[in-house]
Design a protein around this motif. Sequence first.
Motif, short mmCIF file in Angstrom:
data_model
loop_
_atom_site.label_atom_id
_atom_site.label_comp_id
_atom_site.label_asym_id
_atom_site.label_seq_id
_atom_site.Cartn_x
_atom_site.Cartn_y
_atom_site.Cartn_z
N ASN A 152 71.81 -22.43 41.07
CA ASN A 152 71.51 -22.55 39.64
C ASN A 152 70.04 -22.22 39.33
O ASN A 152 69.33 -22.99 38.69
CB ASN A 152 71.84 -23.98 39.15
CG ASN A 152 71.85 -24.06 37.64
OD1 ASN A 152 72.15 -23.08 36.95
ND2 ASN A 152 71.50 -25.22 37.12
N HIS A 153 69.60 -21.04 39.80
CA HIS A 153 68.26 -20.56 39.48
C HIS A 153 68.23 -19.98 38.07
O HIS A 153 69.28 -19.55 37.55
CB HIS A 153 67.84 -19.46 40.46
CG HIS A 153 67.58 -19.92 41.85
ND1 HIS A 153 66.40 -20.55 42.21
CD2 HIS A 153 68.32 -19.83 42.98
CE1 HIS A 153 66.44 -20.82 43.51
NE2 HIS A 153 67.59 -20.41 43.99
N PRO A 154 67.05 -19.90 37.44
CA PRO A 154 66.94 -19.14 36.19
C PRO A 154 67.29 -17.67 36.44
O PRO A 154 67.20 -17.19 37.57
CB PRO A 154 65.45 -19.29 35.83
CG PRO A 154 64.98 -20.49 36.58
CD PRO A 154 65.78 -20.53 37.84
N SER A 155 67.69 -16.97 35.40
CA SER A 155 68.02 -15.56 35.53
C SER A 155 66.81 -14.76 36.02
O SER A 155 65.66 -15.07 35.70
CB SER A 155 68.48 -15.00 34.18
OG SER A 155 69.65 -15.66 33.74
N SER A 156 67.10 -13.70 36.80
CA SER A 156 66.03 -12.91 37.41
C SER A 156 66.29 -11.43 37.20
O SER A 156 67.44 -11.00 37.07
CB SER A 156 65.94 -13.23 38.91
OG SER A 156 65.01 -12.39 39.53
N THR A 157 65.22 -10.65 37.20
CA THR A 157 65.34 -9.20 37.07
C THR A 157 66.03 -8.59 38.28
O THR A 157 66.79 -7.64 38.16
CB THR A 157 63.94 -8.57 36.91
OG1 THR A 157 63.28 -9.18 35.81
CG2 THR A 157 64.05 -7.07 36.66
N PHE A 158 65.74 -9.15 39.45
CA PHE A 158 66.22 -8.58 40.70
C PHE A 158 67.35 -9.42 41.31
O PHE A 158 67.47 -10.61 41.03
CB PHE A 158 65.09 -8.49 41.73
CG PHE A 158 63.92 -7.67 41.26
CD1 PHE A 158 64.00 -6.29 41.19
CD2 PHE A 158 62.74 -8.28 40.89
CE1 PHE A 158 62.93 -5.53 40.76
CE2 PHE A 158 61.65 -7.54 40.45
CZ PHE A 158 61.75 -6.16 40.39
N TYR A 159 68.15 -8.77 42.15
CA TYR A 159 69.13 -9.48 42.97
C TYR A 159 68.41 -9.87 44.25
O TYR A 159 67.83 -9.01 44.93
CB TYR A 159 70.33 -8.59 43.27
CG TYR A 159 71.53 -9.36 43.74
CD1 TYR A 159 72.54 -9.72 42.85
CD2 TYR A 159 71.64 -9.77 45.08
CE1 TYR A 159 73.63 -10.47 43.29
CE2 TYR A 159 72.73 -10.50 45.51
CZ TYR A 159 73.72 -10.85 44.61
OH TYR A 159 74.80 -11.59 45.04
#
Length: 221
Positions: A152-159
């Motif tokens: 449940n991390h915040p959304s990120s630009t990268f995978y």
Amino acid sequence: MPIFVPLNTNKNMQDKAKELILIAQRIRALSQTALTYSRNDYEIERSKEMIAMSDRIVSLVSGMDEKEIHTLYTPVKEYVTPKVDIRAVIFNEKDEILLVKELADGRWALPGGWSDVGFSPTEVVVKETKEETGFDVEVVRLLAVFDKKCWNHPSSTFYIYKMCFLCKLTGEGSEDLTFDILDKGFFALDNLPPLSLDRILPEQIKALDGLRRNPQTPFCD
């Protein structure tokens, strides 16, 4: 990606050529990172010049044209893969975990960061821990590989994949901290400071503690 090192040379020459290519790749990686964070025209120009020098080294070793080499790297045409985040898991004799306070958000995380070109994962975690905490460490084993999307991390630009290595302290260390770290400290697991949730979650720290206590249970998402 073509083979840069000529195969029609003896092993000694091939080894030297591979080392030069690795140096060139490292120069390019550092320069490309510098471009990302450059704040003025002088820094941008010097970074571009270093990239051109990297291309020149590869050209001399491989016989390929410099423009062809430059095109291979920019724009990127390779298959896109996840970025790799490497973190150190370090406990003291009180079973407290070592955390660093990030300049980026003022919150706390495990020591570490992006993997570096030219360094193995274990070399990265030793280097990053020294730079961010002043502590010398020895890698014990890989504890876990977390796929960021499974948590449940915040959304990120990268995978992103997160590789977490259990390490042990090998010396007293120093008080020196790198520019992007504000502080360091050991914390009890039931009294953690505000965490940088993009980097590490409380439930991941709990999982890592369980994994270090059970060497026979490696973890991967």
